[in-house]
Design an enzyme around this catalytic site. Structure first.
Site, mmCIF file in Angstrom:
data_model
loop_
_atom_site.group_PDB
_atom_site.id
_atom_site.type_symbol
_atom_site.label_atom_id
_atom_site.label_comp_id
_atom_site.label_asym_id
_atom_site.label_seq_id
_atom_site.Cartn_x
_atom_site.Cartn_y
_atom_site.Cartn_z
ATOM 1 N N ARG A 261 -3.714 4.064 -1.547
ATOM 2 C CA ARG A 261 -4.215 3.043 -2.238
ATOM 3 C C ARG A 261 -3.435 1.730 -1.743
ATOM 4 O O ARG A 261 -2.551 1.769 -1.495
ATOM 5 C CB ARG A 261 -3.910 3.144 -3.801
ATOM 6 C CG ARG A 261 -3.903 4.635 -4.265
ATOM 7 C CD ARG A 261 -3.383 4.650 -5.759
ATOM 8 N NE ARG A 261 -3.501 6.036 -6.073
ATOM 9 C CZ ARG A 261 -2.736 6.277 -7.488
ATOM 10 N NH1 ARG A 261 -2.647 5.521 -8.217
ATOM 11 N NH2 ARG A 261 -2.986 7.628 -7.539
ATOM 12 N N HIS B 211 0.914 -1.173 0.051
ATOM 13 C CA HIS B 211 0.096 0.052 -0.133
ATOM 14 C C HIS B 211 0.809 1.296 0.146
ATOM 15 O O HIS B 211 1.944 1.196 0.370
ATOM 16 C CB HIS B 211 -0.989 0.066 1.269
ATOM 17 C CG HIS B 211 -0.261 0.365 2.575
ATOM 18 N ND1 HIS B 211 -0.179 1.811 3.045
ATOM 19 C CD2 HIS B 211 0.281 -0.548 3.386
ATOM 20 C CE1 HIS B 211 0.618 1.522 4.303
ATOM 21 N NE2 HIS B 211 0.693 0.309 4.488
ATOM 22 N N CYS B 212 0.252 2.514 -0.436
ATOM 23 C CA CYS B 212 0.876 3.437 -0.201
ATOM 24 C C CYS B 212 -0.002 4.512 0.305
ATOM 25 O O CYS B 212 -0.521 4.107 1.326
ATOM 26 C CB CYS B 212 1.219 4.343 -1.773
ATOM 27 S SG CYS B 212 -0.301 4.530 -2.688
ATOM 28 N N ALA B 213 -0.019 5.972 0.352
ATOM 29 C CA ALA B 213 -0.535 6.767 1.153
ATOM 30 C C ALA B 213 -2.175 6.643 1.263
ATOM 31 O O ALA B 213 -2.841 6.722 2.138
ATOM 32 C CB ALA B 213 -0.182 8.009 0.712
#
Length: 465
Positions: free
Chosen positions: A30, A26-28
């Protein structure tokens, strides 16, 4: 069963079960899934899951937008189903087989620079706060004037605002070594060598100090604040380290590999890579400043309109280099004010959709997406609302162009980078905050009004599901 656990379970079922997932990261905002068989994904079912703000394929990954904070909680629940979790870097390598060479290059560029952005954000905020407290009007409230500020306090603020840029090559070289499979600590040391106090300071040379001359024609200086030399040195250094490690006996690896890597790379960096790419950096900066110098607000109009189109492709990470160089060279960032207009405008368009629709589900999606955009993250608004119905996205682009146009006319310049709209206010506390707020209101207002009048109606709900 908790709500987040239920969401995680529904998501896994909608993408074909956990056996259809190769890895998850995951990112910030998504959740990023590497899918084995894309045909098993039920896109419509995914998008109807609670808290999901949109889903799409990009860069070889199935990306599900949850928003800041929420994505961390969902990721933790998904992990409990024994899914193969990876870092974004590991997953990027897995996804690298998909997409064009250009997409892979941009993704790699982002992998290098995204981890550095938080410290640059913090530095920008420090600059904003210093700009605020050093204003005569603010000091006067406490019965002070600029001459009353002690040199020790000024030195302390310089530590906060200058350190990240002075040692920027070390940060860049560290991250580049990490992404390209080298040993990060070797990258840090190589980057620190590029800013060694034994070398003439780059900023001193820029103001008249003489560089060291080798062989009578090679100028050697420190590379404080430089990006490209450290980036290129990091790529070559990481590959060189791996090549040396394969050829050195295991018993000597600990000694010879870092020794040879650093020796070869510092020679190459100071005598070849540094001078060449430092010159290229100068041309890039000059070109950027040329575009930003377009008269009558044309630069802001152009950048403000097209920025969010670039965000969709993921190519926007390439502008990190330009913003860093602008801040290092000029002490200000005119890009930020223009880009913040494009971000705010997408929020304005999503807000118009939320207020105009009678659908409770769409309202529940639009309002958090609007807030996310006003906090500087547009993915939920773009993929969850505006791009789905097309016209709101276009109206948001127009609003971004209008806001960027005004920002350029007002010559608005941020003291940092990577934060926009509400958080970005801190970058304009040096006497520009009123203009900054006005620019945001223009962008939001134009996008909102156009979306309300021409960009959306509930008839589109049936057409778009």
């Amino acid at each position: 069963m908790s709500v987040n656990k239920q969401i995680a379970q529904e998501l896994l079922e909608a993408v074909g079960g956990k056996d259809n997932i190769s890895s998850v990261a995951h990112c910030a905002t998504r959740l990023r899934l590497i899918i084995i068989d894309e045909k098993k994904i039920n896109q419509e079912r995914v998008e109807k899951i609670e808290k999901v703000k949109g889903a799409f394929f990009h860069a070889g990954q199935f990306q599900v937008i949850f928003g800041t904070g929420t994505v961390n909680q969902i990721y933790e629940e998904v992990e409990k189903f024994d899914i193969n979790s990876t870092s974004k870097q590991e997953q990027a390598k897995e996804a690298a087989k998909k997409g064009s060479k250009f997409q892979r290059a941009i993704r790699t560029f982002g992998d290098v620079f995204v981890p550095i952005i938080p410290v640059l954000v913090a530095t920008g905020l420090f600059m904003g706060v210093r700009g605020l407290v050093m204003q005569e009007e603010i000091l006067a409230i406490f019965g002070l004037s600029p001459v009353d500020i002690s040199e020790n306090f000024l030195l302390f603020t310089e530590i906060l605002t200058d350190t990240a840029f002075i040692f920027l090559p070390a940060l860049v070289a560290w991250s580049t070594f990490r992404v390209f499979g080298g040993t990060p600590i070797i990258g840090i040391v190589l980057g620190l060598m590029l800013v060694s106090p034994s070398l003439p300071n780059a900023w001193g040379v820029a103001t008249g100090e003489d560089p060291l001359m080798f062989f009578g024609f090679i100028p050697v200086v420190g590379y404080q604040g430089s990006v490209l030399p450290a980036f290129i040195a990091g790529i070559i250094g990481a590959k060189l380290e791996r090549m040396i490690r394969k050829r050195v006996p295991e018993a000597l690896d600990l000694i010879l590999t870092p020794f040879l890597t650093l020796l070869i790379m510092i020679v190459a960096s100071l005598f070849m890579i540094g001078p060449i790419f430092h010159l290229i950096e100068g041309y890039i900066l000059d070109g950027t400043l040329y575009i930003l110098s377009f008269p009558f607000g044309l630069a802001g109009l152009f950048i403000g309109f097209f920025n969010q189109i670039i965000v969709i492709t993921g190519v926007h990470h390439i502008f990190n280099l330009l913003e860093i160089k602008l801040l290092e060279s000029t002490g200000s960032n005119p890009f930020n004010a223009i880009v913040t207009s494009s971000v705010a405008a997408q929020g304005g368009a999503a807000l118009a959709v939320g207020l105009k629709t009678k659908s409770k589900k769409l309202k529940a999606l639009a309002y958090p997406s609007t807030l996310s955009a006003f906090l500087g993250i547009t993915e939920p608004a773009i993929f969850g609302i505006n791009l789905r119905y097309v016209k709101p996205f276009i109206m948001g682009l127009i609003g971004g162009g209008a806001g960027g146009f005004v920002a350029a006319l007002l010559d608005l310049k941020g003291t940092g980078m990577a934060v926009t709209v509400i958080p970005g206010t801190l970058l304009y506390l040096n006497g520009q905050v009123i203009s900054y707020l006005f620019v945001n209101l223009v962008a939001i207002g134009v996008a909102f009004v156009l979306t309300w009048l021409f960009g959306f109606s509930d008839k589109q709900l049936k057409e778009n599901g």
